[in-house]
Design a protein around this motif. Sequence first.
Motif, PDB file in Angstrom:
ATOM      1  N   LEU A 114       9.280  73.711  13.394  1.00 16.31           N
ATOM      2  CA  LEU A 114      10.325  73.483  12.390  1.00 16.31           C
ATOM      3  C   LEU A 114       9.877  73.986  11.025  1.00 16.31           C
ATOM      4  O   LEU A 114      10.623  74.693  10.328  1.00 16.31           O
ATOM      5  N   LEU A 115       8.663  73.653  10.634  1.00 17.99           N
ATOM      6  CA  LEU A 115       8.163  74.071   9.322  1.00 17.99           C
ATOM      7  C   LEU A 115       8.020  75.588   9.242  1.00 17.99           C
ATOM      8  O   LEU A 115       8.224  76.177   8.176  1.00 17.99           O
ATOM      9  N   GLY A 132      17.013  77.824   8.720  1.00 17.25           N
ATOM     10  CA  GLY A 132      15.654  77.529   9.160  1.00 17.25           C
ATOM     11  C   GLY A 132      15.571  76.233   9.947  1.00 17.25           C
ATOM     12  O   GLY A 132      14.873  76.147  10.965  1.00 17.25           O
ATOM     13  N   LEU A 133      16.298  75.224   9.485  1.00 21.34           N
ATOM     14  CA  LEU A 133      16.302  73.937  10.184  1.00 21.34           C
ATOM     15  C   LEU A 133      16.862  74.075  11.599  1.00 21.34           C
ATOM     16  O   LEU A 133      16.315  73.518  12.560  1.00 21.34           O
ATOM     17  N   VAL A 134      17.957  74.819  11.726  1.00 23.55           N
ATOM     18  CA  VAL A 134      18.600  74.984  13.036  1.00 23.55           C
ATOM     19  C   VAL A 134      17.675  75.728  14.003  1.00 23.55           C
ATOM     20  O   VAL A 134      17.457  75.284  15.143  1.00 23.55           O
ATOM     21  N   PHE A 135      17.125  76.845  13.554  1.00 26.91           N
ATOM     22  CA  PHE A 135      16.285  77.634  14.460  1.00 26.91           C
ATOM     23  C   PHE A 135      14.943  76.956  14.722  1.00 26.91           C
ATOM     24  O   PHE A 135      14.403  77.055  15.829  1.00 26.91           O
ATOM     25  N   GLY A 136      14.411  76.259  13.732  1.00 30.54           N
ATOM     26  CA  GLY A 136      13.174  75.521  13.964  1.00 30.54           C
ATOM     27  C   GLY A 136      13.377  74.407  14.973  1.00 30.54           C
ATOM     28  O   GLY A 136      12.530  74.171  15.859  1.00 30.54           O
ATOM     29  N   THR A 137      14.508  73.718  14.862  1.00 35.03           N
ATOM     30  CA  THR A 137      14.833  72.662  15.823  1.00 35.03           C
ATOM     31  C   THR A 137      15.039  73.235  17.214  1.00 35.03           C
ATOM     32  O   THR A 137      14.573  72.681  18.215  1.00 35.03           O
TER      33      THR A 137
END
Length: 318
Positions: free
Chosen positions: A215-216, A101-106
């Motif tokens: 990101l969230l 999630g962090l990677v794709f949100g970024t």
Amino acid sequence: MEGLQLRELIGRYGTAIAGLALILFFLVFAPNFATAINIVNVLKDTSFLAILALGFTLAFTVAELDLSVAEVASLAAVVCGWLVHLHYPPAAAVAAALAVGLVFGTLNGFGVTRLRIPSLIMTLSTGAIARGCAFMITQGVAFTGRWPVQFTGLARGSSFGVPNLVLWLAGATLFAWGLVKWTRTGAHMVATGEADEAARLAGIGTARMKRIGLLLASVLASVMAVLLAANLSSAAPNMAGDYLLYAIAAVLLGMTMFEPGKPNVPGTVFAALVLKVLGNGLVLLGAAYYVQDIMLGAIMIGSVAFSASAIRKVAFKV
């Protein structure tokens, strides 16, 4: 004056009242709807949808669309399931899922704010990437079998007599609502979504707010993925695909209540509950499977019509 106040009340709470009326209707007329087991199951099902929809709501709050959330959730579940089957500790598998999630949100935030790619296009593209990665890892076969109790307990267990899934939903709701309503960042996110240029001229880092919203959205999609995989004891490359339209419908329907025309956390959560109640009630009444899809489409059309200006602004940037 009284007529004006009545119209305001209906505009703000009319949809919520209609939702309550729907719940009461099924309580009275749907066989077994009022049983404790069924009500708990509806609340559990609502948890998955509402957590995913809350992420979509936060992206929508900054006037961006994240159409990758379901695919990111599927990939996060697959990564989690893959590591569990490789006998990694459950904590490591959960951390890896959240990292997805962090990677794709970024990536979504970078594409939208730095590369100036419209979020509609950017998130459709990253969603396709996530889907491809999920199929690459699984080769199209779901991870199933015996999963560690420490992992499945995240979704199947209960604390203080309350199902863990309901507690996770409560935590996600309080986080999202608290962020938007009672923090400076949340206020800046709302200002960015309502008037991007005015917020920028007021000194708000609008690009940063958009990155936070996107990101969230992806992180909450990963949280939902972990819980879904833990509940089903399986992980498949398309396991969250069916949730996207329902998440969008929950956000749009939520925009017709409490704060009409604006994405809002209480509206999204209550709308998710109404959608799950509707689906459950129709099944118990013996309605054909396609009736639910017809109702979903009608709800989305009505919700967009009610909040037309806000939807146009986000989707088409006009």
